[in-house]
Design a protein around this motif. Structure first.
Motif, PDB file in Angstrom:
ATOM      1  N   MET A  73       0.613  10.053   2.048  1.00  0.00           N
ATOM      2  CA  MET A  73       0.609  10.246   3.504  1.00  0.00           C
ATOM      3  C   MET A  73       2.054  10.353   3.950  1.00  0.00           C
ATOM      4  N   PHE A  97       0.852  -1.192   0.000  1.00  0.00           N
ATOM      5  CA  PHE A  97       0.000   0.000   0.000  1.00  0.00           C
ATOM      6  C   PHE A  97       0.886   1.240   0.000  1.00  0.00           C
ATOM      7  N   TRP A 156     -12.984   9.864  11.845  1.00  0.00           N
ATOM      8  CA  TRP A 156     -11.822  10.623  11.339  1.00  0.00           C
ATOM      9  C   TRP A 156     -11.844  10.738   9.817  1.00  0.00           C
TER      10      TRP A 156
END
Ligand code: AHR
Length: 501
Positions: free
Chosen positions: A29, A25, A178
């Protein structure tokens, strides 16, 4: 010395292992993309700006599939920002990780990167701020050959051939407060169903993953899965699971028992799929996509959050230790032992952010402790999973009672010439003797025994010191029916045995 036995019958199969069990993955980020895989000014960068030193560390992992671009990031992402001439792409404040997103890497650059590492894409669509129409437009951009608005746009961007993306995630962790534009199970189930219908109408060859719970302890776990599956069952192919384990209390025996929870989680979600299948009287099976799994707590425990609103904001740069490597080995064993239902799994993530590979901006790249069990399991865990009947001493800890000290998965190679055992000894104090009994075939030799052990639980690797590394081990003996060895205390092991064909 404590004793254990592992009984194998060559005809007692769990399942063919889907290669996609060894996926990974990459999210926009932290420094996963910028200064991770992509850094145009770096001395090792190729013509597209990707770091070849990082690619050289990724390639041996033999990763079949990489999920992208998120994660939480995808729920606020405009995919159109990341295509076309780079100098016209917008810089945006990114609300999932509080960074500036320069959009210098987008869908097409990611496809270029995948070619370098021989992996296939698993793309997620934004079902947070956006919806079905934007998802189907992205699918058209990626997979339609030409002659339509978005396929011609792709061609005009320099990609005449379709990317043929087969696997798509319908959003990400939509149950989590979130999440950007989180949804109730009914809200998400409805939009996921309509998105799935439209996407499959455009390209009937694709496969779709619908969001399960963000983790097992979500208060809505179970109800979420049932509701979402009731909405989507006939239109999707996989249900997702996510998990990250922690060791906040510095309790290593309990931490090492975490994969028992992972196994129970898989059983529970699989049972829910069966329940909805029978409720719907469907012929179809839904399989599981464990598309985020890892360990994640060191950064939260030990590090300060960096300032907001900068590019490549260095968040969640976990420094993994030897105990983490043992648990990653056990989690891989758990995935193999559930390969009849888990067809896709993604180690989250790949570079810098909760990752086995680390980089310095402008500088070195190196591998963490957890790289090794993943490397060997991915390289040698392809084929057919066999049932292993393990009899081993157990221990009690805060995480539960009767936790087996020994975890084991057994894989019959594709050419049926070898069986590979992945074995973890979780006993931190004592070696354990192990006898492996074979029926239905005969052992004809020991091909290889690789062992990762002899370290304190907190030992780490750094850019300059790679002391936590597997070694070739000796001392196993065999005859036609059995093999005996001593599993060192606190060790991950891979034993490859030749069998008579
Ligand atoms: O992998 C890191 C984050 O963990 C992902 O963005 C999110 O899906 C999960 O909560």
């Amino acid at each position: 010395m404590k004793q254990s036995t592992i009984d194998i019958n060559i005809n007692n199969l769990i399942s063919a292992i889907d290669d996609r069990l060894f996926g990974s993955f990459i999210e926009h980020m932290g420094r996963a993309v910028y200064t991770g895989i992509y850094e145009p000014g770096h001395p090792s960068a190729n013509k597209d700006g990707f770091r070849m030193d990082v690619i050289d560390l990724i390639k041996p992992l033999d990763i079949p599939l990489i999920r992208y671009p998120g994660g939480n990031f995808v729920s606020g992402y405009n995919w159109e920002d990341g295509v076309g001439p780079k100098d016209t792409r917008p810089i945006r404040p990114e609300l999932a990780w509080f960074a500036l997103e320069p959009n210098q890497v987008g869908t097409n650059e990611f496809m270029d990167f995948l070619k370098q590492v021989n992996a296939k894409p698993m793309l997620a669509v934004n079902l947070g701020t956006r919806g079905p129409h934007d998802a189907v437009n992205l699918l058209e951009y990626c997979n339609f050959p030409g002659g339509t608005h978005y396929s011609d746009l792709r061609i005009s961007h320099g990609y005449p051939k379709p990317h043929n993306v087969k696997l798509w995630c319908l959003g990400n962790e939509m149950d989590g407060p979130w999440q950007i534009c989180a949804k109730t199970a009914d809200e998400y189930g409805r939009i996921a169903c309509e998105t799935a219908k439209m996407m499959k109408w455009l390209d009937s060859d694709i496969e779709l993953v619908v969001c399960g719970s963000s983790f097992r302890e979500m208060p809505t776990f179970g109800d979420w899965e049932r509701t979402v599956l009731r909405h989507t069952y006939e239109h999707i192919d996989y249900l997702s699971l996510h998990t990250y384990y922690t060791n906040m209390d510095d309790d290593v025996p309990s931490f090492l028992a975490s994969n028992v929870r992972m196994s129970n989680f898989i059983k529970e979600v699989s049972a829910i799929c069966s329940e909805i299948k029978s409720e719907k009287q469907s012929e179809k099976d839904i399989y599981l996509s464990f598309d985020e799994w890892n360990i994640w707590y060191h950064f939260k425990k030990d590090c300060e959050q960096p300032p907001k609103w900068i590019e490549a904001r260095p968040v969640e740069e976990e420094v993994y230790d030897f105990a983490d490597a043992l648990l990653i080995g056990s989690m891989l064993i758990t995935l193999i032992n559930h390969s009849n239902v888990v067809k896709i799994a993604c180690l989250a993530q790949l570079v810098n952010t909760i990752a086995p590979i680390m980089t310095e901006p402008g500088g070195r790249a190196w591998v963490q402790t957890i790289y090794y069990p993943f490397l060997y399991t991915s390289q040698n865990g392809r084929g057919t999973a066999l049932h292993a009947h393990v009899q081993a001493p157990t221990y009690n800890c805060a995480a539960g009672e009767d936790i087996p000290y020994i975890d084991c998965a057994v894989v019959l190679s594709e050419n049926a010439e070898k069986i590979t055992l992945f074995i973890v000894n979780k006993n931190l104090e004592e070696d354990i003797a192990c006898k492996i009994n074979m029926s239905g075939s005969e052992f004809s030799g020991i091909a290889e025994w690789v062992s990762l052990g002899g370290h304190s639980p907190s030992e780490i690797n750094t850019a300059t010191n790679a002391s936590v590394q597997p070694q070739h081990a000796n001392g196993a003996s065999f005859n036609a029916e059995s093999c005996t060895l001593t599993l060192p205390k606190a060790s991950w092991n891979m034993l490859r045995l030749k069998i008579k064909s």
